[in-house]
Design a protein around this motif. Structure first.
Motif, PDB file in Angstrom:
ATOM      1  N   ARG A   1       5.426   7.517   6.470  1.00 51.60           N
ATOM      2  CA  ARG A   1       6.404   7.691   5.394  1.00 51.60           C
ATOM      3  C   ARG A   1       6.487   9.143   4.938  1.00 51.60           C
TER       4      ARG A   1
ATOM      5  N   TYR B   1       1.228   5.319   5.304  1.00 54.42           N
ATOM      6  CA  TYR B   1       1.399   6.448   4.371  1.00 54.42           C
ATOM      7  C   TYR B   1       1.782   7.714   5.147  1.00 54.42           C
TER       8      TYR B   1
ATOM      9  N   ARG C   1      -0.621  13.833   4.961  1.00 51.71           N
ATOM     10  CA  ARG C   1       0.726  14.422   4.849  1.00 51.71           C
ATOM     11  C   ARG C   1       0.865  15.682   5.682  1.00 51.71           C
TER      12      ARG C   1
ATOM     13  N   ALA D   1      -5.172  11.869   1.374  1.00 53.83           N
ATOM     14  CA  ALA D   1      -3.709  11.767   1.360  1.00 53.83           C
ATOM     15  C   ALA D   1      -3.064  13.102   1.724  1.00 53.83           C
TER      16      ALA D   1
ATOM     17  N   TYR E   1      -3.609   3.622  -2.978  1.00 51.62           N
ATOM     18  CA  TYR E   1      -2.209   4.006  -2.766  1.00 51.62           C
ATOM     19  C   TYR E   1      -1.272   2.828  -2.522  1.00 51.62           C
TER      20      TYR E   1
ATOM     21  N   LYS F   1      -5.946   1.904   0.783  1.00 47.26           N
ATOM     22  CA  LYS F   1      -4.900   0.970   0.380  1.00 47.26           C
ATOM     23  C   LYS F   1      -5.093   0.529  -1.063  1.00 47.26           C
TER      24      LYS F   1
END
Length: 305
Positions: free
Chosen positions: A303, A300, A264, A260, A293, A290
């Motif tokens: 977003r 992801y 990001r 993650a 999260y 999935k």
């Protein structure tokens, strides 16, 4: 692999912020609840830490440090009875410039304050086990490395030069590690138990270091037990009791939290992320992500962008 540093890096989101301010009595500031963690250092003078809710006021003297690891709302003032003004961060989370305290009529306090943005949805037990307030008084011997980090940070904020932005960000990360390490060593984790104690247990620590050094490895409970010199059943019981999760559940948490962060902060292709996370295909990786999260990796990333 340094497990403590890896845990902090995995939970961090965005950039940390800090401010060096001068206050003259009477003064009081109210800090709201937040998703991150905050710290305050009294460089000169004195202050009172008010809260979090239900906690007694704590008097802070020169050199005292406090860490509020859970983002609890609290106040800071020259006296427990002084009214508090609400602290309002800038839209990007940075600290606003405090107004000039004016003529030196009251007692002066020089403060170094800062905040870290943390992903509470992926909170690591090592941080959740910290008390609401970690108070490190200067009078009982603030560790020299922690003191050095504070001095360097204060100097960079007071006298910025080219490169100070990068230096301050790095020093804030260093300061957080030193604060947690200082608490950990002072509290004798081998007696208090919990996740910090796991790093002192030879068998569990060996497994944790192996997982953090190579999270993509084809780990099994048997292989991790061999690292610690225990039977499979004995190792699984000890690891789960100390870490709070079975070994392979913790491994999945570690893999997905790292993935993650890369989603990001980078444009690493999903096929590369899948391999780095220990999955043989993008499909298997996406399914696991999935499940953790609630959204697919690609969504992801969009977003978070």
């Amino acid at each position: 692999m340094d497990v403590l540093s890896d845990v902090i890096a995995a939970m961090r989101t965005g950039r940390p912020h800090s401010s060096r301010t001068v206050e003259r009595a009477p003064w009081g500031v109210r800090f709201p609840d937040s998703d991150g963690a905050g710290f305050h250092v009294v460089l000169q003078g004195s202050a009172w830490l008010l809260g979090p809710e239900g906690a007694d006021p704590v008097r802070l003297g020169p050199g005292d440090v406090v860490l509020l690891a859970h983002g609890s709302g609290h106040g800071l003032a020259d006296h427990p009875e002084t009214p508090l003004e609400d602290f309002e961060p800038e839209p990007d989370g940075s600290w606003p410039e405090r107004p000039d305290p004016g003529p030196a009529d009251g007692d002066e306090t020089l403060l170094l304050c800062g905040a870290y943005q943390l992903n509470r949805a992926r909170a690591h037990p090592l941080l959740t086990e910290l008390p609401p307030v970690v108070h490190i008084p200067a009078r009982v011997g603030c560790p020299s490395r922690l003191r050095a980090a504070i001095d360097l940070l204060g100097t960079e904020l007071a006298e910025p030069h080219p490169g100070s932005h990068a230096i301050v960000s790095g020093l804030l990360d260093t300061l957080l590690v030193y604060l947690i390490r200082t608490w950990w060593l002072r509290e004798r984790p081998e007696e208090t138990g919990g996740w910090a104690a796991a790093l002192q247990d030879p068998a569990v620590a060996a497994a944790l270091h192996a997982l953090h050094a190579d999270p993509a490895g084809p780990w099994t409970v048997e292989a991790l037990a061999d690292r610690g010199g225990l039977s499979r059943a004995a190792f699984a019981r000890r690891f789960t009791a100390m870490v709070g999760r079975p070994p392979l559940v913790y491994l999945t948490w570690l893999r997905m939290t790292r993935a993650a962060r890369l989603l990001r902060e980078s444009d690493t292709p999903l096929r590369v992320l899948s391999a780095q996370s220990g999955y043989s295909s993008e499909f298997a990786f996406a399914k696991a992500f999935k499940r953790e999260y609630g959204v697919a990796p690609g969504l992801y990333r969009r977003r978070a962008g």
